[in-house]
Motif scaffolding. Structure first.
Motif, PDB file in Angstrom:
ATOM      1  N   LYS A 117       0.825  -1.215   0.000  1.00 39.25           N
ATOM      2  CA  LYS A 117       0.000   0.000   0.000  1.00 39.25           C
ATOM      3  C   LYS A 117       0.857   1.263   0.000  1.00 39.25           C
ATOM      4  O   LYS A 117       0.439   2.316  -0.484  1.00 39.25           O
ATOM      5  N   ALA A 118       2.067   1.154   0.551  1.00 43.10           N
ATOM      6  CA  ALA A 118       2.961   2.316   0.608  1.00 43.10           C
ATOM      7  C   ALA A 118       3.438   2.730  -0.782  1.00 43.10           C
ATOM      8  O   ALA A 118       3.802   3.886  -1.009  1.00 43.10           O
ATOM      9  N   LYS A 119       3.454   1.782  -1.728  1.00 43.74           N
ATOM     10  CA  LYS A 119       3.844   2.040  -3.122  1.00 43.74           C
ATOM     11  C   LYS A 119       5.195   2.743  -3.226  1.00 43.74           C
ATOM     12  O   LYS A 119       5.365   3.734  -3.928  1.00 43.74           O
ATOM     13  N   LYS A 120       6.161   2.195  -2.491  1.00 47.48           N
ATOM     14  CA  LYS A 120       7.524   2.720  -2.530  1.00 47.48           C
ATOM     15  C   LYS A 120       8.471   1.608  -2.962  1.00 47.48           C
ATOM     16  O   LYS A 120       8.117   0.439  -2.949  1.00 47.48           O
ATOM     17  N   ALA A 121       9.692   2.009  -3.337  1.00 47.55           N
ATOM     18  CA  ALA A 121      10.708   1.002  -3.629  1.00 47.55           C
ATOM     19  C   ALA A 121      11.022   0.244  -2.342  1.00 47.55           C
ATOM     20  O   ALA A 121      11.019   0.817  -1.252  1.00 47.55           O
TER      21      ALA A 121
END
Length: 611
Positions: free
Chosen positions: A223-227
């Motif tokens: 859900k954070a949609k980060k690397a």
């Protein structure tokens, strides 16, 4: 298997253990934002936060505090929580299957709540207990402390058989052992009541439990949609493979290889999803004995692929006339290899295979064989460290490629099995064998380097071998999820498949197989269509042969928390056969996992398999 109850079990036990671990840490003056110092120290005790403790906890607590300062409070707490989660699940599984000398969490006597290990404490000779200590605890009514002592001794006993799961307990994990296990609202209720005894008897349950254990962390990270940082990659990429897909892949790779070499084998009748080739084949990988076969899962997770391969290999050995008692040991020694970056999953894979071996041979624990599961670790050397070490043991032992290989494991947690050892044409196992004969214990510095070099060579050995069958459900991660180091690694080493980890694993698995070997995988379907994978497709079509493909599309993983990735399962031979007619099965129209499973089975039957 009741998947809802497995999910409830994993979440409940995980959360309860996490809270217990935090409470135990607080008991010893360790909090999220503060660690209390030792106020006073006596010959037999220490005072922390105004409370008196035995002096024996001092060293364990010092190590724990040091770990927390290096890694952070929550990471250490979560690591210890998982250690006990793993151990409790393993003990419960063995208890349900009758593999333990005594029941640990329950009693054989119906209606009795006290665990059998507690009632029989004075008769457990195999644990080598301090009898006087047991008698003292019993006479003082210290049942909780006695139960704790018995479980600790049991874990140390199981260390002999399964060191990968039960490390010898003398560390801070003992310090944070959960309390109040005998209370009515304790963890025992979770261990005994949520999952039925029958479900505990399926080896597959180990993988399902782990899948559910990491589910919350996976959702949070995605859900954070980060690397993703290297230590986050396992959680976001672990995906337990449903058994029917595992069967399709293993039966049409390992099973196919055996059927080609033994066309009269009765194995065909055991394999539900095996597709018989339309024409008799003459050009295939020759196998003269089942002991030759090497099967590898380079991203093995909790070992589901290897567990089913174990069952199939057992049938092969039985058919060849091997005695039932020797088969499990031979398989674990010779046939199955797993590689994994997640130590927790790797332990479960090894455990699942040992449980399979024990089921087949009741005396397996008497002289256990350790499974070939390699959990890859980061290994780093100082600039002068290797130079001094090689000068000491002999520079002639190390080729230029081997020296380069030793330096390739600095970011193993990031790159995993995608690392291609530089030592091509050199057998790391031979150098490893020679180094094991050297005794460097007289020099602490050299000995520490010696251990690291041996570990690096062990990893290189797994990653350098060529396998007859490579089977995998590799990690899926697109370019957006890759951290900067992983992106650069992908660009430099996998230019034709750099857009996603799964595609890089297709390319890597082809490297890992022998000529005419078989590669069986389930991956995202995008490599079949997107222009970014055109060169990968060309490579496969020009150099290899697709033997069979089940195009699953979306919703093939309904049983796993609603995963909606669109996938395809396939088997490739590492050999170019331009005129070969493969078996392609379109299942994209199936509305759910059950429909796809049923359609695949029907397609197999229609292909000419008679059952």
């Amino acid at each position: 298997m009741d998947k809802a109850k497995v999910l409830a079990f994993s979440g409940t036990l995980r959360n309860s253990l996490l809270e217990e671990t935090k409470k135990r840490a607080a008991h010893f003056g360790i909090f999220p934002g503060e660690t209390l110092e030792v106020e006073r120290e006596f010959e037999d005790s220490v005072i922390i936060g105004g409370k008196i403790f035995s002096v024996k906890i001092k060293k364990q607590r010092e190590v724990l505090v040091r770990e927390i300062r290096q890694k952070g409070y929550m990471q250490v707490i979560e690591e210890i929580t998982y250690i006990w989660f793993n151990r409790f699940v393993a003990i419960r599984f063995m208890e349900a299957n009758g593999y333990m000398p005594v029941r640990v969490f329950s009693s054989k006597d119906e209606g009795r709540n006290e665990p059998e290990i507690l009632t029989k404490a004075l008769n457990l000779k195999f644990l080598h207990l301090d009898r006087d200590y047991v008698l003292d605890l019993k006479s003082e009514g210290e049942d909780e402390e006695l139960y704790r002592y018995l479980i600790m001794r049991l874990c140390n006993y199981l260390h002999i058989t399964m060191p990968f799961m039960f490390e010898n307990i003398e560390d801070y994990s003992e310090l944070l052992f959960p309390e109040r296990l005998l209370h009515t609202d304790s963890l025992l209720g979770c261990l005994n009541d949520i999952i039925s005894e029958d479900d505990w008897r399926e080896a597959e349950i180990i993988g399902w439990i782990y899948q559910d254990y990491i589910a919350d962390k996976k959702d949070e990270l995605m859900k954070a949609k980060k690397a993703y940082a290297p230590n986050q990659i396992p959680a976001v990429t672990q995906l337990f493979t449903p058994k029917w897909i595992v069967q399709y892949l293993v039966e049409n790779s390992l099973g196919r290889l055996w059927m080609l070499n033994r066309p009269d084998s009765g194995l065909c009748e055991e394999m539900e999803y095996y597709i018989i080739p339309e024409e008799k084949e003459k050009d295939f990988l020759r196998i003269f004995s089942p002991e030759e076969i090497k099967v590898c899962d380079p991203a093995c997770g909790s070992g589901h692929m290897l567990v089913y391969a174990f069952d199939l290999l057992c049938s092969i050995y039985e058919e060849e006339g091997y005695s039932e008692s020797e088969i499990p040991e031979i398989i674990l020694k010779n046939n199955l290899y797993g590689i994994e970056i997640d130590g927790r999953a790797g332990s479960l894979a090894a455990f699942a295979l040992v449980m399979k071996a024990r089921k087949r041979n009741k005396k397996f624990f008497d002289s256990p064989v350790q499974p070939n599961i390699c959990v890859l670790e980061n290994i780093e050397f100082d600039d002068e460290e290797l130079k001094d070490y090689m000068a000491s043991v002999g520079n002639n032992l190390f080729s230029t490629g081997l020296k380069e290989t030793l330096l390739q494991f600095k970011e193993t947690d990031n790159f995993g099995s995608l690392i291609r050892p530089a030592a091509t044409g050199t057998d790391p196992s031979e150098t490893l064998r020679m180094l094991k004969e050297k005794n460097l214990s007289s020099s602490l510095t050299l000995f520490a380097t010696h251990k690291k070099v041996k570990r690096a060579l062990e990893q290189a050995d797994y990653l350098s071998r060529k396998y007859h069958v490579v089977v995998a459900n590799p990690p899926y991660m697109g370019n957006k999820g890759m951290n900067s180091d992983l992106k650069k690694f992908a660009k430099d080493n996998y230019p034709e498949s750099k857009s996603d980890l799964f595609a890089m694993f297709i390319e890597r698995n082809l490297d890992l197989s022998v000529k005419k070997g078989l590669i069986a995988m389930i991956t995202m379907q995008s490599w079949m269509f997107l222009s970014s994978y055109e060169k990968l497709r060309d490579r496969i079509l020009d150099n290899e042969t697709i033997l069979t493909m089940a195009h699953l599309g979306p919703r093939a993983f309904d049983s796993i928390g609603g995963e909606v990735v669109s996938t395809t399962a396939f088997v490739i031979e590492n050999n170019h056969k331009p005129d070969y007619k493969g078996a392609y099965i379109r299942l994209v129209d199936g509305r759910n996992e059950d429909e796809k499973k049923r359609s695949l089975r029907e397609a197999v039957v229609q292909s000419g398999k008679i059952i």
